[in-house]
Structure formats: C-alpha cells, structure tokens
Write a protein that holds these residues in place. Structure first.
Motif, PDB file in Angstrom:
ATOM      1  N   LYS A 300       0.846  -1.235   0.146  1.00  0.00           N
ATOM      2  CA  LYS A 300      -0.017   0.101  -0.188  1.00  0.00           C
ATOM      3  C   LYS A 300       0.928   1.094   0.033  1.00  0.00           C
ATOM      4  N   ASP A 302       1.023   4.086  -1.597  1.00  0.00           N
ATOM      5  CA  ASP A 302       0.372   5.344  -1.747  1.00  0.00           C
ATOM      6  C   ASP A 302      -0.741   5.651  -0.712  1.00  0.00           C
ATOM      7  N   TYR A 303      -0.744   4.810   0.212  1.00  0.00           N
ATOM      8  CA  TYR A 303      -1.709   4.934   1.495  1.00  0.00           C
ATOM      9  C   TYR A 303      -0.970   4.828   2.672  1.00  0.00           C
ATOM     10  N   GLY A 304      -1.482   5.890   3.653  1.00  0.00           N
ATOM     11  CA  GLY A 304      -0.723   5.682   4.869  1.00  0.00           C
ATOM     12  C   GLY A 304       0.632   6.040   4.844  1.00  0.00           C
ATOM     13  N   GLN A 305       1.160   6.786   4.276  1.00  0.00           N
ATOM     14  CA  GLN A 305       2.687   6.883   3.902  1.00  0.00           C
ATOM     15  C   GLN A 305       3.568   7.073   4.913  1.00  0.00           C
ATOM     16  N   SER A 331      -1.289  13.322   1.522  1.00  0.00           N
ATOM     17  CA  SER A 331      -2.040  12.208   1.425  1.00  0.00           C
ATOM     18  C   SER A 331      -2.921  12.558   0.133  1.00  0.00           C
ATOM     19  N   ALA A 332      -3.580  11.500  -0.082  1.00  0.00           N
ATOM     20  CA  ALA A 332      -4.720  11.757  -1.261  1.00  0.00           C
ATOM     21  C   ALA A 332      -5.586  12.761  -1.163  1.00  0.00           C
ATOM     22  N   ASP A 345      -4.693   6.621   8.793  1.00  0.00           N
ATOM     23  CA  ASP A 345      -4.551   5.709   7.696  1.00  0.00           C
ATOM     24  C   ASP A 345      -3.254   4.983   7.733  1.00  0.00           C
ATOM     25  N   SER A 346      -2.193   5.441   8.345  1.00  0.00           N
ATOM     26  CA  SER A 346      -1.015   4.586   8.458  1.00  0.00           C
ATOM     27  C   SER A 346      -1.074   3.502   9.410  1.00  0.00           C
ATOM     28  N   LYS A 349      -3.220   1.089   7.890  1.00  0.00           N
ATOM     29  CA  LYS A 349      -2.592   0.051   6.925  1.00  0.00           C
ATOM     30  C   LYS A 349      -1.611  -0.752   7.750  1.00  0.00           C
TER      31      LYS A 349
END
Length: 530
Positions: A300, A302-305, A331-332, A345-346, A349
């Motif tokens: 993942k 691109d998510y929870g970077q 973030s998006a 989000d991180s 994830k």
C-alpha cells in the motif's frame, strides 16, 4: 556521525577493574569474559545482550558494571547457545536487582528461541544490602530457579559450570540444570563455613563442606569434576558439541562488521549519516539493512505513507518491515502529513500488514523513529484511538518473531504501537542516537514546568523570570538524562546499543536466532474496533 560510546563500553567490559581482575587471576581463575572467549568458537560472532545494564546505578555501593553478569549468544562447537556468566570482579559476582532482571531476560530469550543455555557460575549470591529488592518478587532471584525447572521441562538443554563461589539460594541454579560441572577450589553450599559455625557451632573447612571432590564422590551432586577453568571449558565444548546441530537457516552467518551497510559505510558509518537528520526517506535506510539487489515489495505504497510497510530480504530470508517515514508526505485528500507521526490511515495500514505477515508466517522488523500519534480534533474525530488500538491489538497477538530497531525517537504510544519492550520483541536494538521517553524533552519540560509553577502559585509564590528560566533548565536537564538511550539500556528496556554500521550484522544474528523455532501457534486477534 553517531555518538561514540567506545570508551565507555571498554570501561564496562573491565568489570570491577584491573585490580579485581588481578585478584581473580591470583586465585587461578579466569574472568567471565576470558571464560567466554575460550568457550565460544574461534572467529565466531559474539552477540552480547545487556552490556549497559545498571549503567550509573548503585553508585552508593560503588556501581555494578554490566550488572555483574555477562550475557550473550555465541557459537560453541557449531551450535548457537545463550551464555550467562557471573563476573566475580564485580562485588564477587553478587546479584543486584538488575542482575536478576538481566539473567531473567537472557533466560527468556533462550526459551523463546529454544537456545541451549550455558551458565558459568561464580557468584557470592544475593547482594545483602539490597536483599529486599533482590529476593522475594516474581521478577527477582527466585524466578531464575523456577525458570531453570520450567526450561528443563520444555526440553531446552541447560549446562552449568561452577567455577568459583556458588553460595546459599544461588546453589539451586546449577543443580536445577541438566548437566553440572565443577572446578577444583570452587565451593557449592547453602551456607559457608563461617555461617555454619555461627548457626550450629560446627567447624568445617570449605572443601569438606562443599568442594568439588566432596560433591563428586560423597554427595553425588556434580556430573564432572575438573581441575581448572580451561579443562572445564573444554569439557563444556564437547558436551555442547554432542547436541543436535542447529536448525538449518536459509541465511548466512555474519561475524564482526562483515556486510554492514554492504561495505559502503566507511570506518565511521558515513552512509548512515543522513538517518540521524530530522528528515529523510526511510526506504534509503532499509536499502542498507536489507540484502543488496533483492527486491523490496512495498505494501500500500500510496496509502498511510508515514509508515512504510513491505517485504524485503535479510540474509536470504523474507522479512516484513514496519518503519516510520521521516519525510513529509502528502495524503490523497491533500493535507501534508509530518514524518515520524502515526496517522489514522498509516495505523490502519500497519495493522493489516502485521496480520498479513502472521498469515504468511513471516517475521517482522519494526524500525522506530516515532514522535507519536497525530493529535487534535480532526484526528480524534477520524478515529485515531480506534486505529491505534487495532494496531496494538495486532502486534500484541502476533505469533511470528518480532525484532525492533530504534534509530531515533521512541516516544509515548508510538513506542507501544511499533512493538516496544512491552510487546515482546524477540530482540530490541537501538542506535546511540536513540531516545526513549513518554514525550520529547521540550514538550515534557514545558508540561513539567507548568505543574511546578502551579504548585508554587498555590503555595503563595510567584516565580520571577530568572527563577522560571533556571527551573526550566533544571527540569529539562533531568528529563534529557532519562531520555538518553543509555538510561534505557541500563534498565534493560533495550537489549543492545549498536552502531548504525553494525546494524545489519546484528539484525542477521537476531533473525537467525529468532527463526530457529516456530511452535505453530495460531494467530488470533480477538475483538477489533473497526
């Protein structure tokens, strides 16, 4: 680039100092470290645990370098073993509170990883001035002997060699082991000659009371009577060599600094310099730790970077990693997220990734440089506590081996969420630049200062500007002392302080040990807040 601890480490390794070492030699005995050097295979790696135990503690009693006991993992006759060796140059090898905790930690590491144990016994027993902190509790002296019995029942081999004093309750440790050796001139008894005379009026010499010849021919307590340390250690090597060979591991053994940073670090670990800066891309650090040329499959991406998760290879073995990203990311939804902070989000994830690693039976490496969880209205309303609890739940119930590396900050709930000491990592390592605390020094100093100022005001005093500044400096200095990683290592909150350029070698050894045995325990999380 990193803090140089070499001089302090060398001083700790001297134990009680040159004169105490000389006294040990005058008795015809080797020191703990000399015994270990003769026990382990020549040229093999020695992975010491708890070197900094009791650092700057017990000053009123003259200190207890390394808590008066040396523990670590070495290779003996081709088999990895846990060695626990009393250092008789430190208060005759007496047990301080931290001595007990260090031995218990070594026993736990050995049990979890099914490592045979070798005890090199040379101890006067409990340090009597602190007996109330050593003797009675469940994590004190008696727990060591309870563990001896439980470890034996679990089928993990235990060898004990009495190579000096073995007095009072401490006598149970070797006798509860599977195999017991003893050298001439050593003593094994519940009460020494002086105490026997005081207690029952009997006059008896040490050899008749509890010498090697007596225990070999009269009491039948020992299995092997040896003339000296060298002969005893050679016998131990043969006995360990009769054990089954170690489980086959796909990785390779690393000694010294071999392969550290793939040979590009230079003498001072220059390649690691960027990773002591406030911002960097943690993927660059992982590239130095993982096998060169091996792919890194980021999960993942691109998510929870602010947490980087993925699978890499360490010594040819697949390993999952959860690491703090230290550069700012977007973030998006648009808002910038700060490096070293765990967002909703991180956390989500990472929790899912930990569960995937358990499903695949893949060990996990946690790389901590964490400020904590994001706070504020938006974060709370998004469910940061729920997301954090999910991550903590997954890590708490994880059944695959976990390794933790602290490279910078390890603050507050971030420590918990990334497998701090309370969450049972097989090994927890830290760089000299690491810091361990509930919060950073500046934030803590401000909070503590406010508390003290409010106390002064309630007492009818209004501190002036100079007094406030002095008070703040004093509070911050005290807090900074406690965040020093040596303070944490002194209390065994980390197993070892490793230089950045030594990290890969340490991780290879830790992983080889941690993957010796999989008991097949199923992975369950219980109730998750989703």
């Amino acid at each position: 680039m990193s803090i140089d601890l070499s001089a302090e480490e060398a001083a700790i390794r001297l134990g009680g100092g040159a004169k105490a070492i000389e006294r040990q030699h005058e008795k015809g005995r080797l020191t703990a470290r000399e015994r270990i050097a003769k026990l382990v295979d020549t040229g093999s790696d020695w992975f010491e645990l708890g070197l900094w135990a009791a650092w700057k503690m017990y000053a009123e009693w003259g200190g207890a370098p390394s808590a008066g006991v040396v523990t670590g993992i070495g290779v003996v006759s081709g088999r990895r073993v846990m060695v626990i060796a009393n250092d008789a140059t430190v208060k005759a090898g007496a047990f301080f509170p931290m001595t007990c905790k260090k031995v218990l930690r070594a026993q736990r590491v050995a049990t979890e990883n099914r490592l045979p144990l070798v005890y090199l016994v040379d101890s006067a027993g409990v340090f009597l001035p602190l007996q109330d902190e050593v003797f009675p509790d469940e994590d004190d002296f008696g727990r060591i002997f309870r563990n001896n019995a439980v470890i034996s029942a679990a089928g993990v081999p235990q060898f004990a060699a009495i190579m000096g004093n073995c007095v009072a309750g401490g006598g149970y440790l070797p006798v509860l082991c599977d195999t017991l050796l003893m050298t001439e001139g050593s003593g094994l008894y519940l009460a020494g000659p002086a105490l026997v005379k005081a207690a029952i009026g009997q006059v008896v010499d040490s050899e008749t009371l509890g010498g090697a010849r007596m225990h070999a021919s009269v009491s039948g307590t020992i299995d092997f009577r040896e003339p000296n340390d060298e002969a005893c250690l050679q016998r131990l090597r043969r006995l360990v060599g009769a054990l089954p060979t170690d489980p086959v591991w796909s990785g390779h053994s690393v000694t010294g600094n071999e392969e550290s940073g793939h040979g590009v670090t230079g003498p001072n670990g220059a390649a690691f310099a960027p990773f002591t800066q406030p911002e960097y891309d943690v993927r660059d650090l992982l590239a130095l730790l993982f096998d060169p040329g091996a792919p890194f499959d980021e999960y993942k991406a691109d998510y929870g970077q602010t947490l980087v998760c993925g699978w890499g290879q360490l010594g040819g073995r697949r390993v999952g990693v959860v690491a703090n990203q230290k550069r700012r990311v977007k973030s998006a939804e648009g808002p910038v997220q700060f490096g070293g902070v765990i967002y909703v989000d991180s956390a989500d994830k990472a929790a899912r990734f930990v569960m995937d690693c358990n499903q695949l039976r893949v060990p996990i490496l946690f790389v901590q440089n964490v400020n904590g969880f994001m706070v504020g209205k938006e974060s709370e309303q998004a469910g940061i506590i729920r997301a954090g609890a999910k991550l903590v739940n997954a890590i708490s119930n994880s059944v695959v081996p976990k390794l933790t590396l602290i490279t910078g900050g390890s603050y507050g709930a971030g420590n918990y969420a990334l497998c701090g000491k309370a969450f049972d990592p097989r090994f927890i390592l830290a760089w000299p630049s690491a810091q361990y605390a509930v919060m950073g020094g500046n934030q803590a100093a401000g909070t503590l200062l406010d508390i003290q100022v409010q106390g002064l005001k309630r007492a009818g005093r209004e501190p002036d500007a100079d007094e406030l500044a002095a008070l703040r400096d004093k509070v911050k200095a005290s807090y900074d002392e406690q965040t020093d990683i040596r303070y944490a290592a002194a209390r065994l909150w980390v197993d070892a302080i490793v230089r950045p350029e030594e990290t890969r070698a340490a991780l290879l050894t830790a992983l080889a040990v941690a993957t010796r045995h999989d008991e097949g325990k199923p992975f369950k999380t219980g109730v998750l807040q989703v």
